[in-house]
Write a protein that holds these residues in place. Structure first.
Motif, PDB file in Angstrom:
ATOM      1  N   SER A 294      45.030  12.088   1.727  1.00  0.00           N
ATOM      2  CA  SER A 294      46.228  11.253   1.652  1.00  0.00           C
ATOM      3  C   SER A 294      46.446  10.475   2.940  1.00  0.00           C
ATOM      4  O   SER A 294      46.898   9.319   2.919  1.00  0.00           O
ATOM      5  CB  SER A 294      47.455  12.116   1.352  1.00  0.00           C
TER       6      SER A 294
ATOM      7  N   GLU B 295      44.519   4.639   1.508  1.00  0.00           N
ATOM      8  CA  GLU B 295      45.702   3.872   1.147  1.00  0.00           C
ATOM      9  C   GLU B 295      46.284   4.462  -0.137  1.00  0.00           C
ATOM     10  O   GLU B 295      45.562   5.008  -0.967  1.00  0.00           O
ATOM     11  CB  GLU B 295      45.282   2.410   0.940  1.00  0.00           C
ATOM     12  N   ARG B 296      47.589   4.371  -0.317  1.00  0.00           N
ATOM     13  CA  ARG B 296      48.268   5.106  -1.387  1.00  0.00           C
ATOM     14  C   ARG B 296      47.709   4.795  -2.772  1.00  0.00           C
ATOM     15  O   ARG B 296      47.476   5.698  -3.579  1.00  0.00           O
ATOM     16  CB  ARG B 296      49.769   4.808  -1.351  1.00  0.00           C
ATOM     17  N   ARG B 297      47.477   3.524  -3.059  1.00  0.00           N
ATOM     18  CA  ARG B 297      46.974   3.196  -4.385  1.00  0.00           C
ATOM     19  C   ARG B 297      45.543   3.686  -4.572  1.00  0.00           C
ATOM     20  O   ARG B 297      45.148   4.061  -5.684  1.00  0.00           O
ATOM     21  CB  ARG B 297      47.062   1.696  -4.630  1.00  0.00           C
TER      22      ARG B 297
END
Length: 383
Positions: free
Chosen positions: A219, A223-225
């Motif tokens: 995480s 990157e979040r996506r």
């Protein structure tokens, strides 16, 4: 068909509670019997599902077939953009074509020309639920087409057919949505009325719990996506394996997953299916890891545990937000067992209870202490 004939037939269908397939087949046959020269008819309905944008029934010369329409990429595809359905979806008005007119660059119309179709109409169905599209189309090879009177009759028939079709379709939409979010078994129970908070039932089940390793590090690095996309790929591997073996995914917990395989009938066979799902997940993740390495990403590490026992299955939560899930000592035991995979350095471990119920040769890893469990327990892995 004269209006009274159609109305009477549809009224009888309300009490008979037909499937949508049966209703649509009967509808087409009734129209033909009353003199409308229908060669081909198609009923298209949008549903509420992440993978299937909808489904359709195609009736050609008395034969019916069902078609699912995949959601990903459909609305951007040339087949949809250059289609009568796009016109109907965008405008909410009918699309018509007659022999001798231009094909408008539409593949479907080109097929009709080749097949000798003389007249075609697609009509939007006036569903109350206008958040999703619904349409019915008719094509004929009769000389001269349907004629003005025939078109009017088809419009009237579609309007009368719409309420009953929507009534049946909404059940499918509701079950699709409930199944996606709750799982198949929970969806059926919730739709059947098991929705009261605290309404739980004891269920014997094989329990599968899985968890990714190093999720926090992943995480922080991704990157979040990209992290969501990676989780979707791994959960996709697990979901296919569990669904193929008749299990129900009840919950995604961050980077983890909880699934059950009810011990219906032959308990050993149910455990065998749970084990097969776990082993398919291991094989599928290995293949996914090959893809990730080729993409320059680190391979995934994970742990899984299988246990079986009694669980409380049903509605738990707050007054206005409940969850359909399982709880009980057996679930806690499975969770503690999954944590042991780090210690024994195995991707999959099985409890002694699961091993006994399975009744097939396994390899023992000896007795181990589980956090929160008083006595050491024997742990197994597949041979």
């Amino acid at each position: 068909m004269t209006p009274p004939d159609l109305q009477t037939w549809l009224i009888t269908q309300i009490s008979e509670k037909p499937s949508l397939e049966t209703l649509f087949t009967g509808f087409c046959k009734k129209l033909v019997k009353q003199g409308l020269p229908i060669w081909r008819s198609q009923l298209g309905l949008e549903t509420l599902h992440p993978e299937d944008i909808g489904f359709s029934f195609l009736w050609v010369d008395g034969a019916l077939q069902e078609r699912a329409r995949a959601r990903p990429g459909l609305l951007a595809s040339s087949d949809y953009i250059n289609s009568p359905a796009k016109h109907v979806d965008d405008t909410g008005t009918a699309f018509t074509w007659k022999a001798g007119e231009d094909d408008r660059g539409m593949g479907l119309i080109k097929e009709f020309i080749a097949d000798g179709v003389t007249d075609y109409v697609m009509l939007p169905l006036p569903f109350l639920d206008n958040a999703r599209t619904a349409s019915v189309s008719f094509a004929t090879k009769a000389p001269g087409g349907f004629g003005a009177e025939g078109h009017e009759a088809l419009r009237y028939a579609a309007t009368l057919f719409s309420p009953l079709a929507e009534r049946i379709a909404l059940r499918r939409v509701a079950l699709d949505a409930l199944t996606v979010y709750l799982g198949a078994t929970a969806a059926q129970r919730a739709y059947a009325g098991q929705i009261e908070r605290g309404d739980v039932r004891t269920l014997q089940a094989a329990i599968l719990i899985a968890d990714l390793r190093g999720f926090t590090l992943l995480s922080d690095r991704l990157e979040r996506r990209a992290m969501v996309a990676l989780l979707d790929r791994w959960f996709g591997v697990m979901g296919e394996a569990i669904e193929a073996q008749g299990g129900d995914i009840l919950k995604f917990m961050g980077d983890g997953l909880l699934a059950v395989f009810p011990l219906d009938g032959d308990a050993s066979a149910s455990c065998a299916r749970a084990l097969a799902a776990a082993q398919q997940t291991i094989a599928g993740t290995a293949k996914l890891n090959e893809e990730l390495v080729q993409e320059g990403q680190a391979p995934l590490r994970f742990g899984m545990a299988l246990h079986c026992g009694d669980v409380e299955f049903g509605n738990i939560g707050a007054k206005r937000r409940i969850d359909f899930t399982v709880i009980g000592p057996a679930v806690n035991h499975a969770s503690r067992l999954e944590g042991l995979t780090k210690v024994v350095e195995q991707p999959l471990v099985l409890s002694d209870t699961f091993a006994h119920t399975l009744g097939k040769p396994l390899r023992s890893l000896g007795s181990h202490v589980l956090r929160g469990v008083r006595e050491p327990v024997e742990v197994f892995v597949p041979e």
